[in-house]
Design an enzyme around this catalytic site. Structure first.
Site, PDB file in Angstrom:
ATOM      1  N   ARG A 102      10.121   1.031   2.735  1.00 40.42           N
ATOM      2  CA  ARG A 102       9.231   1.349   3.855  1.00 40.42           C
ATOM      3  C   ARG A 102       9.456   0.332   4.977  1.00 40.42           C
ATOM      4  O   ARG A 102       9.371  -0.870   4.753  1.00 40.42           O
ATOM      5  CB  ARG A 102       7.770   1.301   3.392  1.00 40.42           C
ATOM      6  N   HIS A 147       3.498   0.295  13.786  1.00 38.26           N
ATOM      7  CA  HIS A 147       2.969  -0.778  12.938  1.00 38.26           C
ATOM      8  C   HIS A 147       2.624  -1.978  13.830  1.00 38.26           C
ATOM      9  O   HIS A 147       3.370  -2.952  13.900  1.00 38.26           O
ATOM     10  CB  HIS A 147       4.009  -1.145  11.874  1.00 38.26           C
ATOM     11  N   GLU A 193      -2.628   0.934   9.265  1.00 45.02           N
ATOM     12  CA  GLU A 193      -3.921   0.233   9.237  1.00 45.02           C
ATOM     13  C   GLU A 193      -4.706   0.261  10.547  1.00 45.02           C
ATOM     14  O   GLU A 193      -5.019  -0.798  11.107  1.00 45.02           O
ATOM     15  CB  GLU A 193      -3.721  -1.237   8.817  1.00 45.02           C
ATOM     16  N   ASN A 333      -2.980   0.514   1.479  1.00 36.89           N
ATOM     17  CA  ASN A 333      -2.622  -0.903   1.453  1.00 36.89           C
ATOM     18  C   ASN A 333      -3.772  -1.628   0.761  1.00 36.89           C
ATOM     19  O   ASN A 333      -4.880  -1.705   1.285  1.00 36.89           O
ATOM     20  CB  ASN A 333      -2.460  -1.467   2.874  1.00 36.89           C
ATOM     21  N   TYR A 335      -4.982  -5.129  -1.289  1.00 35.41           N
ATOM     22  CA  TYR A 335      -4.712  -6.515  -1.687  1.00 35.41           C
ATOM     23  C   TYR A 335      -5.856  -7.135  -2.464  1.00 35.41           C
ATOM     24  O   TYR A 335      -5.637  -7.930  -3.357  1.00 35.41           O
ATOM     25  CB  TYR A 335      -4.467  -7.399  -0.448  1.00 35.41           C
ATOM     26  N   GLU A 407       1.301  -0.883   0.326  1.00 38.12           N
ATOM     27  CA  GLU A 407       1.417  -2.349   0.320  1.00 38.12           C
ATOM     28  C   GLU A 407       0.540  -2.923  -0.778  1.00 38.12           C
ATOM     29  O   GLU A 407      -0.588  -2.471  -0.975  1.00 38.12           O
ATOM     30  CB  GLU A 407       0.962  -2.986   1.649  1.00 38.12           C
TER      31      GLU A 407
END
Ligand SMILES: *[C@@H]1O[C@H](CO)[C@@H](O)[C@H](O)[C@H]1NC(C)=O
Ligand SMILES: *[C@@H]1O[C@H](CO)[C@@H](O)[C@H](O)[C@H]1NC(C)=O
Length: 506
Positions: A102, A147, A193, A333, A335, A407
């Site tokens: 990606r 992005h 995002e 994404n 985390y 991600e």
């Protein structure tokens, strides 16, 4: 069974659950056939060559001209010099044994003046070379159209995302990508995002154009309560219009699918009481539903309307119709996880008390105990169960829409790490094993997750943090720009190609 036996069985189940989340046994074969593993990057964070071959100044170039805007005074002028080293980097990607890669397209490289100038053939050539090399090596490209970086001219002309004119520029950019690259790209991501970018740029004022108002921050201009809502509205309409064009003019011929990537911070309630439970749900609706509800159901979450009233923009019924069912997949994404505290019935921080935050405070501690181990970026705590919880939440709210984890990654700060061997990154390996294990559980419970991308291939320019965070599977020597695999790169390679298969093939 008597109570003691039930207790014993429960204990065994608990031990089993613990054992699988510690990640030691996770294998590639725990994932379904056809599940894609990959690595992620983004253009501005690695390319450099910031004024080469016709690329114009973008918002991040302009912002980092003032070194005080970036924690280490860094910028993306050279970054990892991927623009000149892309062949070596793709070889490295292939050597990991991934299925997919990606990356994003630099808007200012292919359309230096947005809609107000020509397509830059050198920019098109660069991404053609990348796509062709990936395909030659059997690696599936996942392309993020936008992005975080755009031509600075669009900021100066009309204030970029605060203006509906940005929708037209975005659509022009997206269509330029479909037209030039769509014969080879079967997985598109329109925007990375929107929720995180908007919060950082228009609520906290830490990303360009650095707009905000107290109590969120002290910027020279902005309105933290209103502007983030306008910006996301423009991004959603931009996505919707580009999607409409793709479906009408390209999808049948090119056969690709299109998604959007959302920053999926998980919330757990701070206490067991109902108010905090509702706060956790509100937190998720205000951060994730904000982007996904309009693109799946055609309108913002009802909680947002309830607390934000007329400050929340509205979609016309025509807009609502073309926004609805406007994604083929959700890019996740993920985390970390935080606790949510209710700020309607309890006293909270100044920012927690605001409607724009859904009257939710975000905290990292419960009864004095932190939610997880800190990584190099304080807010990104290690909470492996959060992956499963996040995926379950999305599965339920969006009727198991196909998902890709676009991600997931771990950082240690380089500055604090100078005395350690940065190549011996055991904590990153543990992080990925545990999060993958948690993801595998969600999939075995029926979640339609189709891929997983590690953030990131190599240490890079991490926006306002400069080069301090190190999310890479490869270390990049800032003097020579040599890439050196960390232990985690070797672990990923082993995970993807278990030794017996590699020996059998060779
Ligand atoms: C804004 O500036 C005031 C006065 O200098 C300070 O007290 C406050 O903490 C600052 N707020 C933020 C969010 O930085
Ligand atoms: C919370 O506050 C709302 C609005 O002030 C009130 O209607 C509600 O009864 C309160 N709930 C609890 C459990 O205190």
């Amino acid at each position: 069974m008597n109570d003691i036996m039930i207790g014993f069985v429960l204990l065994l189940l608990l031990v089993a659950a613990q054992a699988s989340i510690n990640g030691d046994t996770i294998k590639r074969s725990d994932f379904p056939d056809g599940f894609l593993f990959g690595v992620s990057t983004s253009a501005y964070q690695i390319e450099g060559a910031y004024l080469e071959d016709g690329k114009s100044v973008n918002n991040w170039d302009a912002f980092s001209l003032s070194p005080s805007n970036i924690e280490d005074g860094g910028n993306g002028f050279v970054a990892d010099d991927h623009y000149h080293r892309y062949l070596e980097d793709i070889e490295t990607i292939q050597s990991l044994g991934v299925d997919a890669y990606r990356f994003s397209i630099s808007w200012a490289r292919i359309l230096p003046r947005g809609r107000f100038g020509e397509v830059n053939p050198n920019g098109i050539l660069f991404y053609n070379k990348i796509l062709n090399d990936l395909l030659l090596r059997g690696i599936t490209p996942f392309v993020t159209i936008y992005h975080f970086d755009f031509p600075q001219e669009l900021q100066e002309r009309y204030g970029s995302w605060l203006s509906p004119l940005m929708q037209e520029d975005y659509v022009h950019f997206a269509e330029t990508c479909f037209k030039n690259f769509g014969d080879r790209v079967k997985h598109w991501i329109t925007i990375n995002e929107p929720n995180l970018f908007t919060q950082m740029a228009y609520k906290n004022g830490k990303y360009p154009p650095a707009r905000c108002s107290p109590p969120f921050g002290n910027c020279s201009a902005g309105n933290s309560d209103v502007e983030p809502l306008i910006v996301v509205h423009n991004m959603l309409l931009a996505h919707g219009k580009a999607m409409k064009i793709y479906r009408r003019n390209y999808q049948q011929k090119q056969g690709g699918i299109v998604g959007i990537v959302v920053d999926c911070l998980m919330y757990e309630p701070l206490t067991d009481n109902d108010l905090d439970q509702e706060a956790a749900n509100r937190g998720l609706a205000f951060y994730i539903g904000w982007v996904l509800d309009p693109l799946i159901f055609g309108d913002y979450p009802s909680e947002m309307r309830q607390y934000l009233g007329n400050q929340l923009p509205r979609f016309s019924s025509a807009e609502s119709n073309f926004m609805k069912d406007g994604i083929d997949f959700i890019g996740v994404n993920h985390y970390t996880t935080a606790y949510a505290k209710d700020c309607i019935n309890s006293t909270c921080s100044l920012t927690g008390n605001r409607a724009i935050n859904g009257f939710v405070d975000t905290t990292r501690e419960r009864d004095g105990i932190p939610i997880g181990e800190p990584t190099g970026i304080e807010v990104l705590r290690v909470v492996p169960r959060g992956m499963r919880e996040m995926i379950e939440y999305l599965k339920k709210r969006y009727d198991n829409k196909p998902m890709f984890v676009t991600e997931n990654g771990y950082s240690e700060p380089l500055a604090e790490n100078e005395n350690q061997n940065v190549l011996q990154d055991n904590k990153r390996v543990e992080y990925h094993k545990m999060y993958l294990s948690s993801l595998a559980q969600a999939i075995s419970d029926g979640a339609d997750v189709r891929g997983y991308f590690v953030w990131t291939l190599m240490d890079d320019f991490e926006w306002v943090h400069g080069y301090l965070p190190t999310f890479g599977l490869h270390y990049v020597d800032r003097e020579t720009l040599n890439r050196i695999p960390k232990l985690s790169a070797k672990w990923y390679q082993d995970f993807l190609n278990p030794r017996y298969i590699r020996e059998y093939i060779s």
